[in-house]
Design a protein around this motif. Structure first.
Motif, PDB file in Angstrom:
ATOM      1  N   ASP A  48       6.368  -9.215  -5.640  1.00 46.60           N
ATOM      2  CA  ASP A  48       7.028  -8.593  -4.486  1.00 46.60           C
ATOM      3  C   ASP A  48       6.112  -8.632  -3.268  1.00 46.60           C
ATOM      4  O   ASP A  48       6.516  -9.027  -2.167  1.00 46.60           O
ATOM      5  N   TRP A  49       4.852  -8.239  -3.460  1.00 46.94           N
ATOM      6  CA  TRP A  49       3.881  -8.210  -2.362  1.00 46.94           C
ATOM      7  C   TRP A  49       3.730  -9.595  -1.728  1.00 46.94           C
ATOM      8  O   TRP A  49       3.615  -9.726  -0.513  1.00 46.94           O
TER       9      TRP A  49
ATOM     10  N   PRO B 133       0.332  -8.809   3.106  1.00 50.62           N
ATOM     11  CA  PRO B 133       1.423  -9.212   2.220  1.00 50.62           C
ATOM     12  C   PRO B 133       1.993 -10.537   2.738  1.00 50.62           C
ATOM     13  O   PRO B 133       1.545 -11.036   3.766  1.00 50.62           O
ATOM     14  N   TYR B 134       2.956 -11.097   2.030  1.00 50.58           N
ATOM     15  CA  TYR B 134       3.584 -12.334   2.484  1.00 50.58           C
ATOM     16  C   TYR B 134       5.096 -12.138   2.495  1.00 50.58           C
ATOM     17  O   TYR B 134       5.648 -11.688   1.500  1.00 50.58           O
ATOM     18  N   PRO B 135       5.801 -12.481   3.565  1.00 47.95           N
ATOM     19  CA  PRO B 135       5.179 -12.822   4.849  1.00 47.95           C
ATOM     20  C   PRO B 135       4.563 -11.586   5.504  1.00 47.95           C
ATOM     21  O   PRO B 135       4.934 -10.472   5.180  1.00 47.95           O
TER      22      PRO B 135
ATOM     23  N   ARG C  86       5.808  -7.377   6.676  1.00 50.75           N
ATOM     24  CA  ARG C  86       6.967  -6.875   5.945  1.00 50.75           C
ATOM     25  C   ARG C  86       6.944  -5.353   5.909  1.00 50.75           C
ATOM     26  O   ARG C  86       5.883  -4.744   5.830  1.00 50.75           O
TER      27      ARG C  86
ATOM     28  N   LYS D 243       9.411  -3.326   3.825  1.00 51.50           N
ATOM     29  CA  LYS D 243       9.783  -2.826   2.501  1.00 51.50           C
ATOM     30  C   LYS D 243       8.934  -3.469   1.422  1.00 51.50           C
ATOM     31  O   LYS D 243       9.288  -4.491   0.851  1.00 51.50           O
ATOM     32  N   VAL D 244       7.777  -2.919   1.167  1.00 51.86           N
ATOM     33  CA  VAL D 244       6.978  -3.448   0.074  1.00 51.86           C
ATOM     34  C   VAL D 244       6.067  -2.347  -0.449  1.00 51.86           C
ATOM     35  O   VAL D 244       5.508  -1.560   0.312  1.00 51.86           O
ATOM     36  N   GLU D 245       5.990  -2.256  -1.772  1.00 49.74           N
ATOM     37  CA  GLU D 245       5.078  -1.302  -2.388  1.00 49.74           C
ATOM     38  C   GLU D 245       3.647  -1.742  -2.136  1.00 49.74           C
ATOM     39  O   GLU D 245       3.348  -2.935  -2.134  1.00 49.74           O
ATOM     40  N   SER D 246       2.743  -0.800  -1.975  1.00 49.83           N
ATOM     41  CA  SER D 246       1.330  -1.172  -1.838  1.00 49.83           C
ATOM     42  C   SER D 246       0.845  -1.775  -3.154  1.00 49.83           C
ATOM     43  O   SER D 246       1.453  -1.585  -4.202  1.00 49.83           O
ATOM     44  N   LEU D 247      -0.237  -2.530  -3.087  1.00 47.11           N
ATOM     45  CA  LEU D 247      -0.828  -3.106  -4.289  1.00 47.11           C
ATOM     46  C   LEU D 247      -1.550  -2.029  -5.085  1.00 47.11           C
ATOM     47  O   LEU D 247      -2.126  -1.110  -4.523  1.00 47.11           O
TER      48      LEU D 247
END
Lengths: 246, 246
Positions: free
Chosen positions: A124-125, B220-222, B225, B227-231
């Motif tokens: 997802d990341w 993140p890619y792209p 972004r 809407k993305v959970e953190s790593l």
């Protein structure tokens, strides 16, 4: 009130056989359910009055108000929270054109549910929309996996396939990490490709190795060290994806 | 035969208080104990006759032959194996000159024992010999952490310190990952430095942030972004260390 039958029903979904017969899976916890409630079809939602008061549950087929004690009885988590959702499994089928021009992840027998969930979060990341799983991989709908995905599953499609057949039909470079591969930092990487990650103990199987067109190596530091544990597969996936996407 | 008193003694070491009073910790499992038996001082070794027949245990202060059933009773693992070792904690004190010219990892309140263990394994892979932990970090001798390190602990020194004081006294660049940092791939990275990783939920604390001399971002890619959970912190540590060491 949460009936004994419903508690039994929810708990039965800890078993893979039940999940696939019913085509249902469980997500638990305030954040995970809040994040996914609009993304999957919700068959049953069990929550405390406080949770229900602050969330829109109109799209759920059935909503049951429950006490914390009742939720604890139904929960599969070590630290149950205020909500359990039973979702319908999405029908994940892969069409060849979906993969065109895309970076795809392929997992060859990744068996640990936590690793699989972490890999979905990494995908997802890095904007990887499709993960091809061999039949030997952990089940994506295992409660441990669902918890580890942290909701990323809603944006990443995970499909179980005959991995050898699928890779044989894919017309793009197939990268895989091997101890005798070329240093990833010296390798030309294209983002229209497949990255294969292997099993926790055994790496990539012989059958899949034959389909890999580019063997790459994640080098330890300093290079050529002997006494070093291999990297965890989720960690190796992250380092590889980061290099493809930088 | 493994006495009830010894079973109780081993199990008591699941508690941090007991571990630090006794200055002892447990390692379990065939591979982990085989890998670490010569690296730590072994106070007590409990194993099946088969295991004892195939390993040199002469350096252990006390060796007890036990049945699988007895080992299961003493074990803290979900899937007990053939051996449990009780080791003495090494006296880990940090001397300023040890850090000279070296890449050092600093953990600010990394609370999950599994994450801490995975980070030790990553440090080992990338030849990082010292990890500075704030007092708020998980205990390195937690059985879950020990299992997750896979023996890497023998090559990586983990020291608990007042992190703010220690970093204030260190005369080298201090890197930390932040959402408003500079893209790591555009940043000049030096290997005579400290990399700070923050807490699972809250990242790097305000106190430590003030000591960071170079804020970096894992993109993140792209890029950009929303809407993305953190790593996961262990995953982020791996990607960061890989970039420093490439």
């Amino acid at each position: 009130m949460l009936s004994k039958a419903k508690i039994k029903f929810i708990r039965s979904l800890s078993q893979k056989k039940e999940r696939y017969e019913q085509k249902l899976f469980i997500a638990e916890g305030d954040k995970l359910v809040s994040d996914t409630l609009t993304l999957f079809k919700c068959r049953l939602l069990v929550a405390t009055p406080e949770w229900l008061n602050t969330h829109n549950t109109s799209q759920c087929k059935e909503v049951v108000e429950a006490t914390r004690d009742e939720i604890v009885k139904a929960s599969l988590m070590q630290s149950p929270q205020n909500v359990i959702a039973v979702y319908e499994m999405p029908q994940n089928v892969i069409e060849p054109e979906e993969l065109k021009g895309k970076l795809v992840l392929a997992l060859d027998c990744v068996q640990d549910p936590g690793n699989l969930g972490t890999i979905v979060r990494i995908a997802d990341w890095y904007g990887i929309e499709t993960i091809l799983c061999s039949e030997g991989c952990a089940d994506i709908y295992n409660p441990k996996t669902i918890q580890a995905t942290m909701g990323a599953l809603a944006r990443v499609k995970v499909v179980y396939v005959n991995l050898a057949e699928t890779l044989a039909d894919i017309n793009k470079p197939i990268y895989g990490t091997f101890l005798d591969g070329e240093n990833i930092y010296d390798t030309g990487l294209t983002n229209d490709a497949v990255i294969v990650m292997g099993n926790e103990g055994n790496g990539i199987s012989k059958e899949i190795e034959q389909l890999v067109t580019k063997k790459i190596l994640l080098p330890p530091y300093p290079m050529g060290r002997e006494k070093v544990e291999s990297l965890n597969v989720a960690v190796a996936t992250a380092i590889t994806c980061a290099e493809f996407r930088k």
